[in-house]
Design an enzyme around this catalytic site. Structure first.
Site, PDB file in Angstrom:
ATOM      1  N   GLY A   1      -6.865  17.845  -2.097  1.00  0.00           N
ATOM      2  CA  GLY A   1      -8.243  18.126  -2.482  1.00  0.00           C
ATOM      3  C   GLY A   1      -9.149  18.332  -1.291  1.00  0.00           C
ATOM      4  O   GLY A   1     -10.038  19.204  -1.313  1.00  0.00           O
TER       5      GLY A   1
ATOM      6  N   GLY B   1      -1.132  20.005  -0.568  1.00  0.00           N
ATOM      7  CA  GLY B   1      -0.700  20.174  -1.947  1.00  0.00           C
ATOM      8  C   GLY B   1       0.744  20.610  -2.097  1.00  0.00           C
ATOM      9  O   GLY B   1       1.613  20.293  -1.286  1.00  0.00           O
TER      10      GLY B   1
ATOM     11  N   ARG C   1       2.901  11.392   5.726  1.00  0.00           N
ATOM     12  CA  ARG C   1       1.569  10.895   6.064  1.00  0.00           C
ATOM     13  C   ARG C   1       1.641   9.715   7.039  1.00  0.00           C
ATOM     14  O   ARG C   1       0.759   9.553   7.882  1.00  0.00           O
ATOM     15  CB  ARG C   1       0.810  10.508   4.796  1.00  0.00           C
TER      16      ARG C   1
ATOM     17  N   LYS D   1      -3.821  27.649 -11.364  1.00  0.00           N
ATOM     18  CA  LYS D   1      -5.125  27.896 -11.969  1.00  0.00           C
ATOM     19  C   LYS D   1      -6.119  28.557 -11.032  1.00  0.00           C
ATOM     20  O   LYS D   1      -6.355  28.078  -9.930  1.00  0.00           O
ATOM     21  CB  LYS D   1      -5.711  26.574 -12.483  1.00  0.00           C
TER      22      LYS D   1
END
Length: 396
Positions: free
Chosen positions: A376, A353, A36, A203
């Site tokens: 996110g 992610g 980053r 998920k």
């Protein structure tokens, strides 16, 4: 409409407030992944070269109490940034007050200052995270123009992005935010076709919005990882002790009914009886998983099937690993997808992610067109949601 980009700003002699995403992983005060920071360098170098006075700020982790501040200072980040830039980065260990104001006032053209973790303002009432109007106005008062280059927080309405933007004359996107808008936004809104999405992770519930939106956009959706077992179970197959969200089975059933053949599922699974790298494993057909077995990776037939689907793709978006890639015996599916995508003549995008961490950690980062810095934020962008941090940037 097109957004104003940092190149569109006249910055010479001006104090440029720049929100960056330096929420980097740290262990014992040492940064373990500087991606980053590296991704923010082009924007910082640009405004420095154009003789701006640069004020950088970021959050680092979650901070709710005084005790949470331990290990959350941006001082080590400022030191690493200085090394990468080859120039001093003045660090001010405050988020507001006379010392910060004086240090900014004393900046010369081309100098860089970084102030302390914006989340330190969350200790007393979540002023940063709840976009306290007074805090956003105060931070805006410290500069002349605002550049938002923090895609990782673009899905949040915080004082350090939306709050500042509402109280300053000019707001532009940095070059990293521009890339995220171009690649992820472009993949969703106007992809070259065929467009294929690869969705993994544990998920279905976390990605229902993404799946629903991409069913409208993609030509194919390839399912990998833990979410596979929800879809296999609702079709009546034994999944053993594999991860499964039993409260989301009706949802998985609905998704398959809506998919109209767009969703592809694994043909074979690497299974074992214990969640361990060293437990004995075998490759099982999707309809041959035993009651005491769990799936931890996709198998070679699945990779072959997906390779055939991907070979003609012109846009590929990947979010979520194919298995428990942290275990060396179960990284083969994720490595295999990396290798397939590395050889494609296509725009290849990783939506942040764990899949981004896997590609970077496995050495495949240079082979991808774009690896998102947002987890996110990437998911919400893939869902087709409007991100507050992007919406707050001025239109051209």
């Amino acid at each position: 409409m097109a957004k104003k980009i940092v190149r569109d700003l006249k910055v010479e002699g001006k104090t440029v407030l720049m929100r960056v995403d330096f929420n980097v992983p740290m262990k014992d005060g040492v940064i373990t992944d500087d991606n980053r920071i590296v991704q923010a360098l082009p924007t910082i170098k640009d405004v420095v070269a154009r003789k701006a006075k640069v004020v950088l700020f970021s959050h680092l982790g979650r901070v709710k109490t005084e005790e949470d501040k331990a290990g959350k200072s941006l001082a080590p980040v400022a030191a690493i940034l200085a090394e990468k830039l080859g120039q001093e980065v003045i660090f001010v260990p405050f988020t507001r007050g006379p010392e910060l104001e004086k240090a900014i006032a004393n900046l010369n053209e081309g100098e860089i200052l970084m102030f302390e973790n914006t989340r330190f303002e969350d200790i007393d009432g979540k002023k940063e995270s709840k976009n306290d109007p007074e805090l956003g106005k105060y931070w805006a008062s410290l500069g002349d123009v605002f550049v938002n280059d923090a895609f990782g927080t673009a899905h949040r309405s915080h004082a350090s992005n939306v709050g500042i933007a509402a109280n300053i004359e000019e707001v532009a996107a940095g070059y990293l935010l521009e890339k995220e808008i171009k690649f992820i936004g472009g993949a969703v809104d106007d992809p070259q076709r065929p467009m294929v999405a690869i969705l993994g992770g544990a998920k279905v519930g976390d990605k229902i919005g993404v799946i629903t939106n991409l069913l409208k956009k993609a030509d194919k959706i390839l399912i990998v990882g833990g979410m596979s077992y929800n879809f296999l179970k609702v079709q009546g197959y034994e999944i053993g002790t594999s991860i499964c969200e039993n409260d989301k089975l009706d949802l998985a059933r609905e998704i398959l009914a809506q998919a109209d053949g767009k969703i592809e599922l694994p043909l074979d699974i690497k299974v074992t009886t214990e969640f361990s790298n060293d437990s004995p494993a075998r490759i099982a057909s999707f309809d041959d998983i035993k009651a005491n077995e769990m799936g931890l990776d996709i198998g070679p037939k699945t990779l072959e099937k997906y390779s055939k689907i991907l070979k003609d793709a012109k846009t590929v978006v990947w979010n979520g690993p194919a298995g428990v890639f942290e275990f060396s015996n179960y990284e083969h599916g994720t490595v295999g997808i990396c290798k397939i995508l590395a050889d494609l003549d296509a725009t290849t995008i990783i939506g942040g992610g764990d899949s981004a961490a896997a590609a970077i950690g496995l050495g495949f980062a240079p082979k991808f067109t774009h690896i998102s810095t947002g987890g996110g934020a990437s998911l919400e962008y893939l869902e087709g949601k409007t991100l507050p941090g992007v919406a707050a940037v001025d239109e051209l």
